[in-house]
Write a protein that holds these residues in place. Structure first.
Motif, PDB file in Angstrom:
ATOM      1  N   GLN A 756       0.797  -1.233   0.000  1.00  0.00           N
ATOM      2  CA  GLN A 756       0.000   0.000   0.000  1.00  0.00           C
ATOM      3  C   GLN A 756       0.830   1.284   0.000  1.00  0.00           C
ATOM      4  N   PRO A 757       1.908   1.388   0.789  1.00  0.00           N
ATOM      5  CA  PRO A 757       2.692   2.633   0.737  1.00  0.00           C
ATOM      6  C   PRO A 757       3.245   2.949  -0.650  1.00  0.00           C
ATOM      7  N   LEU A 758       3.625   1.931  -1.396  1.00  0.00           N
ATOM      8  CA  LEU A 758       4.127   2.150  -2.753  1.00  0.00           C
ATOM      9  C   LEU A 758       3.052   2.742  -3.649  1.00  0.00           C
ATOM     10  N   LEU A 759       1.833   2.224  -3.517  1.00  0.00           N
ATOM     11  CA  LEU A 759       0.746   2.704  -4.354  1.00  0.00           C
ATOM     12  C   LEU A 759       0.322   4.117  -3.960  1.00  0.00           C
ATOM     13  N   LYS A 760       0.232   4.369  -2.659  1.00  0.00           N
ATOM     14  CA  LYS A 760      -0.172   5.691  -2.205  1.00  0.00           C
ATOM     15  C   LYS A 760       0.840   6.739  -2.638  1.00  0.00           C
ATOM     16  N   ALA A 761       2.128   6.388  -2.606  1.00  0.00           N
ATOM     17  CA  ALA A 761       3.172   7.346  -2.972  1.00  0.00           C
ATOM     18  C   ALA A 761       3.093   7.753  -4.432  1.00  0.00           C
ATOM     19  N   THR A 783      -5.512  -9.587  -4.134  1.00  0.00           N
ATOM     20  CA  THR A 783      -5.554  -9.122  -5.518  1.00  0.00           C
ATOM     21  C   THR A 783      -5.523  -7.600  -5.526  1.00  0.00           C
ATOM     22  N   LEU A 784      -4.896  -7.075  -6.544  1.00  0.00           N
ATOM     23  CA  LEU A 784      -4.703  -5.636  -6.656  1.00  0.00           C
ATOM     24  C   LEU A 784      -4.948  -5.210  -8.093  1.00  0.00           C
ATOM     25  N   ARG A 785      -5.770  -4.194  -8.248  1.00  0.00           N
ATOM     26  CA  ARG A 785      -5.970  -3.564  -9.539  1.00  0.00           C
ATOM     27  C   ARG A 785      -5.662  -2.082  -9.373  1.00  0.00           C
ATOM     28  N   ALA A 786      -4.919  -1.516 -10.300  1.00  0.00           N
ATOM     29  CA  ALA A 786      -4.554  -0.105 -10.214  1.00  0.00           C
ATOM     30  C   ALA A 786      -4.482   0.473 -11.612  1.00  0.00           C
ATOM     31  N   ALA A 787      -4.655   1.782 -11.697  1.00  0.00           N
ATOM     32  CA  ALA A 787      -4.583   2.472 -12.992  1.00  0.00           C
ATOM     33  C   ALA A 787      -4.107   3.896 -12.764  1.00  0.00           C
ATOM     34  N   CYS A 788      -3.364   4.420 -13.733  1.00  0.00           N
ATOM     35  CA  CYS A 788      -2.921   5.808 -13.681  1.00  0.00           C
ATOM     36  C   CYS A 788      -2.704   6.305 -15.109  1.00  0.00           C
ATOM     37  N   THR A 789      -2.351   7.564 -15.244  1.00  0.00           N
ATOM     38  CA  THR A 789      -2.264   8.163 -16.579  1.00  0.00           C
ATOM     39  C   THR A 789      -1.043   7.700 -17.343  1.00  0.00           C
ATOM     40  N   GLU A 790       0.073   7.443 -16.645  1.00  0.00           N
ATOM     41  CA  GLU A 790       1.293   7.026 -17.343  1.00  0.00           C
ATOM     42  C   GLU A 790       2.032   5.988 -16.524  1.00  0.00           C
ATOM     43  N   ALA A 791       2.893   5.241 -17.177  1.00  0.00           N
ATOM     44  CA  ALA A 791       3.603   4.148 -16.528  1.00  0.00           C
ATOM     45  C   ALA A 791       4.575   4.664 -15.483  1.00  0.00           C
ATOM     46  N   PRO A 792       4.669   4.016 -14.341  1.00  0.00           N
ATOM     47  CA  PRO A 792       5.660   4.395 -13.331  1.00  0.00           C
ATOM     48  C   PRO A 792       7.051   3.934 -13.770  1.00  0.00           C
ATOM     49  N   PRO A 793       8.091   4.437 -13.149  1.00  0.00           N
ATOM     50  CA  PRO A 793       9.443   4.040 -13.537  1.00  0.00           C
ATOM     51  C   PRO A 793       9.724   2.575 -13.237  1.00  0.00           C
ATOM     52  N   SER A 794      10.747   2.048 -13.904  1.00  0.00           N
ATOM     53  CA  SER A 794      11.077   0.636 -13.785  1.00  0.00           C
ATOM     54  C   SER A 794      11.456   0.257 -12.367  1.00  0.00           C
ATOM     55  N   ASP A 795      12.163   1.149 -11.639  1.00  0.00           N
ATOM     56  CA  ASP A 795      12.561   0.801 -10.282  1.00  0.00           C
ATOM     57  C   ASP A 795      11.350   0.706  -9.346  1.00  0.00           C
ATOM     58  N   TRP A 796      10.289   1.461  -9.669  1.00  0.00           N
ATOM     59  CA  TRP A 796       9.071   1.357  -8.864  1.00  0.00           C
ATOM     60  C   TRP A 796       8.429  -0.010  -9.076  1.00  0.00           C
ATOM     61  N   LEU A 797       8.386  -0.475 -10.311  1.00  0.00           N
ATOM     62  CA  LEU A 797       7.842  -1.803 -10.587  1.00  0.00           C
ATOM     63  C   LEU A 797       8.666  -2.881  -9.880  1.00  0.00           C
ATOM     64  N   ASP A 798       9.990  -2.702  -9.840  1.00  0.00           N
ATOM     65  CA  ASP A 798      10.825  -3.666  -9.119  1.00  0.00           C
ATOM     66  C   ASP A 798      10.481  -3.675  -7.635  1.00  0.00           C
ATOM     67  N   ALA A 799      10.249  -2.479  -7.076  1.00  0.00           N
ATOM     68  CA  ALA A 799       9.894  -2.395  -5.660  1.00  0.00           C
ATOM     69  C   ALA A 799       8.551  -3.072  -5.399  1.00  0.00           C
ATOM     70  N   ARG A 820       8.259   1.026 -22.193  1.00  0.00           N
ATOM     71  CA  ARG A 820       6.825   1.278 -22.199  1.00  0.00           C
ATOM     72  C   ARG A 820       6.178   1.010 -20.836  1.00  0.00           C
ATOM     73  N   GLY A 821       6.995   0.606 -19.861  1.00  0.00           N
ATOM     74  CA  GLY A 821       6.448   0.331 -18.530  1.00  0.00           C
ATOM     75  C   GLY A 821       5.608  -0.927 -18.492  1.00  0.00           C
ATOM     76  N   LEU A 822       5.919  -1.882 -19.346  1.00  0.00           N
ATOM     77  CA  LEU A 822       5.137  -3.115 -19.419  1.00  0.00           C
ATOM     78  C   LEU A 822       5.886  -4.241 -18.722  1.00  0.00           C
TER      79      LEU A 822
END
Length: 935
Positions: A756-761, A783-799, A820-822
């Motif tokens: 949750q802290p990662l998503l809230k940030a 389960t988690l579903r999330a959406a935003c306007t643009e892809a977060p950085p790669s290090d955030w996805l790793d976290a 592409r943040g995929l």
């Protein structure tokens, strides 16, 4: 036997359920083991040192409220108590708002609270301090806080979340009958011949009581049920007559029914003449409310309105059951009065099976009212503005004359507005979550941000209010507490501790009492006996009991010994009585100065916020079957998500088609105060123009704070209860440029806390957490579903990947396009011959087509073939079976298959076992039996 491990020992404790106002008795089974063994099973738990844990909960067959029955929530209480994840285990405080809190010992925390409150009182006066309490506190907790605020600090700014649910019922009873408290009892459920449900989805809110009504109707097929509700709820689907009125038109309906009763001479003229006043004035108003006019306002057939009036007036015993649909309104008091008028006019009160019965929403909303734990009341149903009542309490508390303030305190909505404006400087919040439950929560956040001091007394870290705490005090919760509660039929039951408190958690009364002792040393009047010499809950109850003697709620004949020996008892129960009083006003003498009940003019007024071209839809809010309030308890149990796994907005298919919306997609619900993003579910349970969302989902499950981002702070002028049920909104498709779907088996609470802290940030526009029960005997999935306007950085996805323990290794398959943040990642468990999906994380620029893979994972079916083909899954797949019966784990498809063969509810019970344990699913079973079968 291995001598290094002590054998377990079990004990059973008799207590009371902590959920709704039914007040069900429970039997708590506790397993006691040696500390070493407990520690190995509860790694990292400070509770482990106690050497005991709750392992089971059953209904108490000797308790008169439930006779052994429990709903799904009550049956799962052992699971809610077992996990220590997220418990507040030590006091915490911070000196500056921007600093993190640090752990301190109790002495430091208590001294800090006392010193800061004293400073604020000296600088700004006692009314600069406020307390916000909860209907989930025990009576003894409530009593200490009420005495602390009003008797010691000298402020009446002590209110409760019961203001949000019961204050209009209180105002209605007092205005019409002269005193608070229902005149009815649970025995009336079996004796009523006509039952009117008004604004109550009893199948979800008070399911154990509905079982009693169902039993009575099975015994007598002539019993009639009338349900007044804009939605075709599970309760409405069982009715003989469903009045699907337009939202907020209850007063028009009841006025129209009473017009018909007068016109057809179906009133009890002798009762009206001898025992009431004000009827002629009300009749003048009712001339305009012809059945046709009232039916048009309500949007129902006039014949149905007349039928309801006929059944009500001609029945030998008519019982009305009502709840939030009447109370949570800017005109809630009038709604309560208009319904009570029907009973007074027909003499349907004070006799078996008849009367207006307000069902409390929380386990001790009644007990809080008894001790005066609201801003407009004093102890034992006394009035703040009465000099005689103030003098009486001063004498009983041993205070100097004129100590108590004659100025009514600030009720809930006004309290937080005063905090926001700076009029109130400090607030002490105990056992409630106003950042989720109050209306217009954007303003509530602002209030807490601007406050000079916020004290939060709480058992769980994961509430939306805790982040605002300057001081966080760890409180015990259900299973760890001692005291009493009063249920909807005025029955006082004992609550008993089955296990010791975890960590440094303390009882709510103890925390208030310890601060009060320090305040008394600093502020208390000289020359008086100590006000807070309480050493146990029994001493608090005994003082409360003395304050009730001679009052309408006299419990002078009760103490803990009597309750322990004879079981739960109803008030009034004066000294020398053999038993409490089941029904009130049986002699036709009411609690008014002249003994007469009062009629009041109740003109129909529309909801506080009308629809418009810009906000054309009416938003309704309500409950889910298996969840409770903000889910700090029920959200800990994966099985309670099985019936309704995700937050959603329900909309009529015609309204969705006009807007180009399709089932399952994300929509933006926009109101005048805020917006939320929710998945859409098409439903015809309410008419076109009305949408519905459940009130339970909070900021712990959503990117927003929940549906109260949209509700309004308009309040009833007499009860000060806000209109939480209605708001005007519009609904639009929500489009985002990046989408995420993730799922992981394991400890869902720990996973959620890590993620949750990662998503809230990142400030996601849409976040939706859900706990999904896995296959039989499987652990749960987050389960988690999330959406935003643009892809977060790669290090955030790793976290995020690391937080969800979706780490790389031999058992992982991954595809990544960092530019592409995929990212597509799946992990496995088991060997190559029969492996299972163990977790997944999928991102894309379009709404995800990963639900097929998620359904496969949750189903528990083994994966055969090449793991490399995992991302080639396509199509709609086979959706998981919707769970109907939680107790027996029976899904909708099995039930429909039996119904297709001609099975009714009783045959379903015999063949499948559904509905045979707690019975919470019985209304849905009845609906499925009536619905046309799918091709």
């Amino acid at each position: 036997m291995d001598g290094s491990v002590s054998p377990t020992r079990r004990t059973r404790t008799r207590s009371t359920c902590c959920y709704c106002g039914v007040g069900c008795g429970v039997l708590i089974d506790v397993e006691h083991v040696d500390a070493e063994r407990v520690g190995s099973e509860h790694v990292g738990s400070e509770h482990a040192t106690a050497g005991s844990r709750i392992v089971g909960v059953e209904g108490d067959p000797e308790h008169p409220a439930n006779h052994g029955r429990l709903c799904t929530k009550g049956r799962m209480l052992a699971e809610t108590a077992r996990s220590m994840q997220g418990r507040v285990l030590a006091p915490e405080l911070r000196a500056l708002r921007h600093e993190p809190r640090r752990r301190v010992d109790w002495a430091v925390a208590l001294d800090t609270v006392a010193d800061r409150l004293v400073d604020i009182v000296h600088q700004h006066g006692p009314d600069a301090v406020a307390f916000y309490l909860s209907g989930q506190l025990l009576t003894e907790d409530y009593y200490v806080f009420n005495k602390l605020a009003k008797g010691l600090l000298g402020t009446n700014n002590v209110d409760t979340n019961s203001r949000l649910c019961m204050s209009s019922a209180v105002a209605g009873y007092k205005l019409a009958l002269g005193a608070d408290g229902p005149p009815t009892c649970y025995e009336d459920l079996e004796l009523a011949k006509t039952v009117l449900f008004a604004g109550s989805n009893m199948a979800y809110a008070h399911p154990v009581l509905l079982r009693r009504l169902e039993d009575a109707r099975r015994q007598d097929s002539n019993i009639r049920w009338i349900v007044v509700d804009p939605r075709r709820t599970d309760t409405a689907a069982m009715a003989d007559l469903h009045l699907a009125i337009q939202p907020g038109t209850d007063v028009a309906l009841f006025n129209g029914m009473l017009h018909h009763l007068i016109w057809e001479d179906l009133i009890d003229r002798d009762f009206v003449t001898r025992h009431t006043s004000g009827f002629d004035e009300l009749k003048s108003l009712l001339r305009d409310y012809t059945p046709r006019m009232a039916a048009e306002l309500c949007g129902i057939d006039v014949a149905d309105l007349i039928q309801a009036a006929e059944w009500f007036g001609r029945s030998p015993a008519t019982l009305s059951l009502y709840c939030m649909g009447l109370n949570q309104s800017a005109h809630g008091t009038d709604k309560n009065l208009a319904l009570i008028h029907l009973h007074l006019a027909t003499g349907q009160i004070g006799k078996p099976g008849a009367g207006p019965f307000s069902l409390t929403g929380q386990p001790n909303a009644m007990g809080g009212r008894e001790v005066g734990g609201m801003a407009t009341m004093l102890a034992a149903h006394r009035e703040i503005e009465s000099a005689e009542d103030r003098a009486d309490v001063e004498r009983l508390w041993g205070l100097p004359a004129h100590t108590l303030s004659p100025k009514p305190g600030l009720p809930a909505v006004a309290l937080f507005e005063a905090l926001r404006s700076g009029k109130v400087k400090a607030v002490w919040i105990a056992c409630t979550n106003p950042v989720h439950s109050l209306p217009d929560i954007g303003h509530v956040r602002e209030a807490l941000q601007r406050a000079e001091l916020v004290i939060v007394q709480e058992a769980f870290h994961n509430t939306d209010t805790v982040p605002y705490a300057d001081v966080l005090l760890p409180a015990t919760t259900w299973g760890e507490k001692e005291g009493t509660v009063t249920n909807s039929e005025r029955r006082i039951s004992r609550v008993r501790a089955a296990v010791s408190a975890p960590g440094q958690a303390k009882p709510d009364w103890w925390i208030g009492n310890e601060v009060a002792r320090r305040l008394e040393a600093r502020l208390g009047p000289s020359g008086v006996a100590p006000l807070f010499a309480f050493d146990a809950p029994a001493a608090i109850f005994d003082e409360h009991r003395r304050l009730t003697v001679g009052r309408d709620l006299d419990i002078g004949g009760l103490d803990y010994a009597r309750l322990d020996a004879d079981g739960p008892q109803q008030w009034p129960f004066p000294a020398n009585a053999d038993h409490g009083q089941a029904r009130r006003y049986t002699d036709g003498i009411f609690a008014t100065a002249d003994g007469r009940a009062r009629f009041h003019a109740t003109p129909y007024r529309p909801v506080a916020e009308a629809t418009s071209a810009h906000y054309p839809l009416r938003l309704l809010t309500g409950r889910l079957r298996d969840q409770w309030h903000g889910m700090s308890r029920t959200g800990r149990v994966p099985g309670l998500f099985a019936h309704s796994a995700r937050p959603e907005l329900r909309m009529h298919p015609q309204d969705a088609a006009r807007r180009g919306l399709v089932n399952g997609e994300l929509v933006r619900v926009i109101g005048r105060r805020g917006q939320v993003v929710l998945p859409l579910q098409l439903s015809d349970e309410a008419g076109s123009g009305t949408v519905f969302a459940a009130m339970h989902w909070s900021g712990q499950f959503l990117s927003s704070g929940g549906i109260n981002e949209l509700t309004q702070s308009a309040v009833d002028a007499r009860s000060q209860q806000p209109e939480l049920k209605h708001a005007a909104v519009r609904v639009e498709k929500a489009e985002f440029g990046w989408h995420l779907l993730a799922a992981r088996r394991g400890d869902v609470l720990a996973l959620q806390a890590a993620v949750q802290p990662l998503l809230k940030a990142r400030g996601f526009a849409e976040i939706s957490f859900a706990t999904e029960p896995g296959a039989a005997n499987d652990v749960a999935w987050l389960t988690l579903r999330a959406a935003c306007t643009e892809a977060p950085p790669s290090d955030w996805l790793d976290a995020l990947t690391q937080a969800m323990t979706l780490l790389s290794g031999a058992d992982a398959v991954e595809y990544r396009d960092a530019q592409r943040g995929l990212l597509k990642r799946v992990i496995w468990r088991g060997g190559a011959g029969e492996s299972h999906l163990d977790g997944l994380l999928l991102t894309d620029t379009q709404p995800l087509n990963g639900e097929v893979l998620l359904e496969r994972a949750l189903s528990g079916r083994p994966w055969h073939g090449s793991r490399l083909a995992v991302f080639a899954q396509s199509g709609e797949g086979t959706p998981r079976d919707a769970l109907v019966c939680n107790c027996m784990q029976i899904g909708e498809s099995a039930i429909r298959a039996q119904v297709a063969q001609g099975a009714g509810v009783q045959e379903l019970q015999r063949r499948l076992g559904c509905g045979t344990v707690c019975g919470s699913c019985l209304p849905q079973l009845a609906q499925l039996c009536r619905q046309p079968q799918r091709a």
